[in-house]
Design an enzyme around this catalytic site. Structure first.
Site, mmCIF file in Angstrom:
data_model
loop_
_atom_site.group_PDB
_atom_site.id
_atom_site.type_symbol
_atom_site.label_atom_id
_atom_site.label_comp_id
_atom_site.label_asym_id
_atom_site.label_seq_id
_atom_site.Cartn_x
_atom_site.Cartn_y
_atom_site.Cartn_z
ATOM 1 N N ASP A 185 0.882 -1.155 0.000
ATOM 2 C CA ASP A 185 0.000 0.000 0.000
ATOM 3 C C ASP A 185 0.925 1.212 0.000
ATOM 4 O O ASP A 185 2.120 1.097 0.262
ATOM 5 C CB ASP A 185 -0.866 -0.065 1.270
ATOM 6 C CG ASP A 185 -1.933 0.996 1.271
ATOM 7 O OD1 ASP A 185 -2.304 1.453 2.359
ATOM 8 O OD2 ASP A 185 -2.392 1.372 0.175
ATOM 9 N N ASP A 188 -10.676 -3.928 4.966
ATOM 10 C CA ASP A 188 -11.695 -4.755 4.342
ATOM 11 C C ASP A 188 -11.280 -6.203 4.446
ATOM 12 O O ASP A 188 -10.206 -6.580 4.034
ATOM 13 C CB ASP A 188 -11.830 -4.434 2.860
ATOM 14 C CG ASP A 188 -11.529 -2.974 2.581
ATOM 15 O OD1 ASP A 188 -10.916 -2.331 3.438
ATOM 16 O OD2 ASP A 188 -11.910 -2.513 1.528
ATOM 17 N N ASP A 232 -1.608 -0.506 5.849
ATOM 18 C CA ASP A 232 -2.093 -0.109 7.172
ATOM 19 C C ASP A 232 -3.577 0.156 7.198
ATOM 20 O O ASP A 232 -4.171 0.208 8.240
ATOM 21 C CB ASP A 232 -1.313 1.101 7.691
ATOM 22 C CG ASP A 232 -1.642 2.343 6.891
ATOM 23 O OD1 ASP A 232 -1.412 3.438 7.396
ATOM 24 O OD2 ASP A 232 -2.119 2.209 5.752
#
Lengths: 815, 51
Positions: free
Chosen positions: A503, A696, A692
């Site tokens: 991410d 979901d 982080d």
């Protein structure tokens, strides 16, 4: 850039110092100074010498603890009879064992404290005190003054059960160990005599035998009870588990020994029985400690909720602990505070930071009647809500519970192993039966010992510890390196990953927005622009606002209005200013969209007076220094990295190239992220996801291994397989290397255990191995397996693989 | 060798005593948290400092 002596945060221009041990040390804020000087004044400066991690920065706002004095509240948390009371506290900010020591010592010095027990690994502590001399409020205040955040908890059921299990496991282990040692003492006397070709005086021998019987009985029926019970259970279910042949051997050996012992003639096998029970118990204990390492998701969640809520009632606002809230209560949540329970918004509109749920730190607008979730942060004006669910009934708690359940499913490899084990065990029983039959035909005298030897040799005890021992050692090593493994099964998958998906915000970047560039556009100079901006932003809890905060005190602007989606408007020095979106702040009707800026890769914030643009600020989230090194290291292990983010293409591209990641995907919605990961997994290569905001469940479930950042959202940490506690991405490639080593060692162990079993079985069947030899061999192979697994431990750690180590923990930040 | 008839029960009694002490320690929570105590040893009590 130097750092605060206490919390290791950057000083950012602070000139505050704290005096300790006769020195003046720089600190970042008055809160840190207060804590440092308190520690010094208590004579506990050793804390700084021995701590292994930075302390947490003390919270700026003091909490009122008075609400915990109310009797109905106290009843929830405090137990005890007569004068002595005790409570369990959850303490946030514990970063290493020296912290636990510090709190322990500080508390003990207060009068009235009977006992303190703080566990830095779990963050829980238990305090016992004399109700006449001190109170719960005193204790909470003392801990808070040291800079930690205590919260009383109603002792959870899961914890109680685990504690009980641990205690029982220890007791059983010790009983079997003592018993084994005692019985072996007598047996050695007999063997030594036999080796020398002599026999012991028959009276003495009989005496030893009877004493061995006395000692072996509690060993078998107390320490061995779990195995006997489990074997009985599986037999009743007409299935077969590993405990069946073991229990069969134990019962047969013990029964025969008792008979022979009372009769006074024939072989006795008490030494084999006790040794066997000891090693079975040891294996079971190792497995239990591995199992107990999983984090309690609901526990982690409770830390994220405030301790007190502001309940609005007839007389005004009263502070109550969370546990006292009930449905339909009206609660006030001030700006910047956490929402204490699920509820319905009563005001016309509100802005909330729902990063806890979505990972997005930009505030979301809510209208009257919209549902609000416990744990989210009020990013705008004070709001009122009507409570709809509290505690365990909140959406969050239930979601965490579901995720925990999903994680408890066994991975495929374990299930395959279970099936193989069943087949093996039937073969063993068949083998034992045929051995018995064969010997009864050939030489009945040896039938019993041969059958016993077969049953004992075939016991897959070493096989059972092979994997858990390696996993346990690896987890301990990883915890020390800074990676906390909450699902041990994921370690095996980690060893097999071929791809890492990262991410962006908070993972590859520091997660902290910083002011990168200021460009004055009118007659005000840069410094003045920054001052005005800081004054305006001081009123906001928005993550972008923090970039303007400096340690220098600045006047908060007057008549501040926070307008959702537009920015902040206020009066500074008599003049009205606006800071925020371009069109609104500068009044320009420029057609250029906010997104287009040729080289700006960060977020742009405009300062204006409503008619003219006065300055533009560029805010950026710096990439972690070690990110590029980590990516290269992963590549050397044969692992490709990909960056997937919901942010703009320009920003994502800049971060990707800074880290050396070739493939990146920008502007991805959570659904798209899931799809991308699923596509990757279809070609059979395992993927690990690092992030982080991984809140979901689908995104997590899609990747084979999920790793949450230690400073990320609590829900991500509770649902991920592993949490990167250390603030260092290079831990990841090192962990992958360790996981691969762990897999190799586990395989070595399994191979050895199987080799031992298969080669000794025919020998035992042919009567070459006496029962005590079989027990000895099984014990030695178990020890070998454990020692082999111990190779994974850090070099100086001589403790057993199951010992707990203490990872430093950082508090989640939102940015 | 007949002294063993006395010594063996004696050693068993000691083992039982040790076992009982261990059971008490486990129940008392002595084994729940082993790290704070180890730091205590390193700490030097300074007579001049008082709570």
């Amino acid at each position: 850039m130097s750092r605060c002596f206490h919390c290791h945060e950057p000083l950012a221009g602070s000139e505050i110092t704290a005096r300790i041990d006769g020195r003046d040390e720089p600190v970042c804020c008055p809160g840190c100074r207060a804590v440092v000087e308190l520690i010094g004044a208590s004579g506990l400066a050793d804390y700084y010498r021995h701590r292994t991690a930075a302390a947490a920065r003390p919270a700026a706002n003091a909490t009122e603890w008075q609400a915990f004095g109310a009797p109905e509240v106290a009843r929830t948390f405090v137990t005890g009879s007569g004068n002595e009371q005790s409570a369990v506290l959850d303490i946030d900010g514990l970063h290493c064992s020296a912290c636990a020591w510090l709190i322990d010592r500080t508390l003990r010095r207060r009068s009235g404290i009977v006992d303190v027990s703080i566990n830095a690994a779990t963050g829980r502590g238990q305090v016992r005190w004399n109700a006449d001399a001190t109170t719960l409020i005193d204790i909470l205040e003392t801990i808070a003054r040291l800079g930690y955040r205590p919260a009383p908890v109603a002792a959870g059921e899961v914890e109680e059960r685990r504690r009980h299990e641990r205690h029982l496991g220890l007791k059983r282990l010790m009983v079997s160990a003592f018993g084994m040692m005692q019985v072996m003492m007598f047996a050695v006397a007999d063997y030594t005599a036999r080796l020398g070709g002599e026999t012991i005086d028959p009276v003495m021998l009989r005496y030893f035998t009877l004493v061995s019987l006395l000692v072996a009985t509690p060993v078998l029926f107390y320490a061995g009870a779990p195995f006997l019970a489990s074997a009985l259970q599986s037999l009743r279910a007409r299935a077969i588990s590993m405990d069946v042949p073991a229990s069969l051997a134990l019962v047969l050996a013990y029964g025969a020994s008792v008979l022979n012992g009372l009769r006074g003639s024939g072989e006795v096998y008490f030494d084999s029985v006790t040794m066997f029970v000891f090693f079975l118990t040891l294996g079971r204990w190792v497995q239990m400690t591995v199992r107990h390492r999983t984090l309690d998701a609901t526990g982690a969640l409770a830390k994220q909720l405030p301790t007190l809520a502001h309940r609005v009632c007839g007389q005004g606002i009263e502070d109550v602990p969370l546990a006292a809230l009930t449905k339909d209560d009206c609660v006030l949540v001030r700006a910047g505070e956490l929402v204490p329970a699920d509820g319905q918004l009563l005001d016309a509109a509100a802005e909330l930071n729902e990063a806890l749920l979505t990972g997005e730190s930009l505030p979301v607008r809510r209208q009257r009647g919209d549902p609000l979730t416990a744990g989210t942060i009020n990013a705008g004006q004070p709001l009122r809500l009507k409570v709809t669910a509290t505690g365990e009934q909140t959406v969050l708690a239930r979601l965490a519970g579901l995720l925990q359940e999903a994680a408890a499913r066994k991975p495929a490899t374990a299930r395959a192993a279970d099936r193989a084990a069943a087949v093996f065990l039937w073969l063993v029983l068949a083998g034992a039966a045929s051995t018995c039959a064969a010997w009864l035909w050939i030489d009945p005298a040896r039938a019993f010992s041969a059958t016993l030897a077969v049953l004992v040799v075939a016991c897959p005890c070493a096989f059972a510890i092979a994997s858990p021992a390696a996993v346990s050692a690896a987890i301990a090593r990883l915890a020390r390196q800074g990676l906390l493994v909450t699902r041990p099964e994921a370690l095996e998958s980690l060893a097999q990953v071929h791809r890492f998906v990262f991410d962006k915000t908070g993972t590859l970047t520091q997660g902290r927005v910083q002011l990168k560039q200021t460009t004055p556009l009118a007659n005000l100079d840069e410094e003045r622009c920054l001052e005005i901006a800081a004054s305006l932003e001081a009123a906001s809890e928005h993550p972008l606002a923090r970039a303007f905060r400096t340690s220098a005190p600045c006047a908060v602007a007057d008549e501040v209005q926070v307008l959702a989606g537009l920015g902040i408007e206020g009066c500074v020095g008599g003049k009205r200013y606006r800071i925020g979106r371009r069109a609104w702040a500068s009044g320009s009707v420029s057609l250029a969209s906010e997104d287009e800026s040729a080289d700006a890769t960060g977020t742009l914030v405009w300062l204006g007076n409503g008619n003219r643009a006065l300055a533009v600020f560029e805010l950026a989230d710096p990439v972690r220094r070690e990110a590029a090194t980590a990516v290269t290291a992963l590549q050397r292990l044969g692992i490709d990295s990909t960056l997937v983010s919901g942010d703009r293409a320009a920003t994502v591209a800049a971060v990707a190239s800074a880290c050396g990641i070739a493939r990146y995907m920008a502007r991805c919605s959570p659904e798209e992220k899931v799809r991308i990961i699923r596509d990757m997994e279809t070609d059979g290569l395992a993927t690990a996801m690092v992030g982080d905001g991984l809140n979901d469940a689908p995104v997590l479930g899609a990747a084979r291994v999920s790793i949450a950042m230690g400073a990320g959202t609590v829900l991500a940490q509770a649902s991920a397989d592993m949490v990167l506690i250390a603030d260092d991405l290079t831990v990841l490639p090192r962990s992958v290397a360790l996981a691969r080593r762990m897999l190799a060692i586990a395989r070595q162990n399994l191979n050895w255990a199987m080799l031992y079993n298969l080669s000794c079985l025919p020998l035992a069947a042919c009567g070459f191995i006496p029962p005590w030899g079989a027990a000895l061999g099984m014990s030695l192979s178990s020890i070998l397996v454990i020692l082999n697994a111990a190779r994974l431990l850090p070099p100086h750690q001589a403790r057993s693989a199951a010992a707990e180590t203490l990872p430093p923990r950082t508090e989640p930040r939102y940015a | 060798m007949s002294i063993l008839f006395v010594l063996v029960p004696l050693s068993l009694a000691l083992v039982v005593l040790g076992g009982w002490a261990f059971f008490w320690a486990v129940g008392n929570g002595q084994f729940d948290e082993l790290d704070t105590a180890s730091w205590d040893v390193l700490h030097e009590e300074d007579e001049s400092h008082d709570a």
